[in-house]
Enzyme design. Structure first.
Site, PDB file in Angstrom:
ATOM      1  N   CYS A  15       6.344  51.655  27.431  1.00 35.67           N
ATOM      2  CA  CYS A  15       5.461  50.641  27.643  1.00 35.67           C
ATOM      3  C   CYS A  15       6.092  49.228  28.082  1.00 35.67           C
ATOM      4  CB  CYS A  15       4.647  50.107  26.347  1.00 35.67           C
ATOM      5  SG  CYS A  15       5.760  49.629  25.073  1.00 35.67           S
ATOM      6  N   CYS A  88       6.532  52.437  19.225  1.00 36.82           N
ATOM      7  CA  CYS A  88       6.553  51.132  18.856  1.00 36.82           C
ATOM      8  C   CYS A  88       7.522  51.005  17.684  1.00 36.82           C
ATOM      9  CB  CYS A  88       5.361  50.431  18.541  1.00 36.82           C
ATOM     10  SG  CYS A  88       3.873  50.912  19.824  1.00 36.82           S
TER      11      CYS A  88
HETATM   12 FE1  FES Z   1       4.333  48.440  23.453  1.00 40.60          FE
HETATM   13 FE2  FES Z   1       3.680  49.253  21.137  1.00 40.60          FE
HETATM   14  S1  FES Z   1       2.720  49.831  23.140  1.00 40.60           S
HETATM   15  S2  FES Z   1       5.427  48.203  21.654  1.00 40.60           S
END
Ligand code: FES
Length: 109
Positions: A15, A88
């Site tokens: 992400c 995460c």
């Molecule tokens: Fe990026 Fe959770 S979606 S840290």
């Protein structure tokens, strides 16, 4: 944390978010103890919750114990996370491992 002994940086390739984990270490009875830990997290709510839980789990532990904390330990302590959010917690666990690695390299341990 202004006077950290080491800072660990980790990011999630999934992400693009990242974390800085700050640690302070003290020697006690021949053991290296995580005396303080804080974080700066640029990420989603799951990453921030994971960061907060990590600090609760790691503070007061020896470095050897703290570096064994896994993403699933954090997820379990949070009572679970949706599958798409597991990465995460991995980023957070990696941030602490990196901070401990940086500390050991700096201290030649
Ligand atoms: Fe990026 Fe959770 S979606 S840290």
């Amino acid at each position: 944390m202004k006077d950290a002994d080491a800072v660990g940086k980790a990011g999630s390739i999934e992400c693009g978010d990242y974390i800085h984990v700050f640690i302070k270490v003290k020697e006690e009875s021949g053991q290296e103890i995580l005396n303080d830990i804080s974080y700066e997290t640029f990420g989603c709510a799951a990453a921030i919750a994971s960061s907060s839980m990590l600090t609760e789990m790691a503070k007061g532990k020896t470095l050897d114990e703290a570096e064994k904390i896994t993403k699933m330990d954090i997820v379990d302590a949070l009572g679970g996370l949706p599958e798409p959010k597991i990465h995460c917690s991995l980023m957070v666990a990696d941030g602490l491992k990196e901070a401990i690695k940086v500390y050991r390299e700096k201290e030649n341990k």
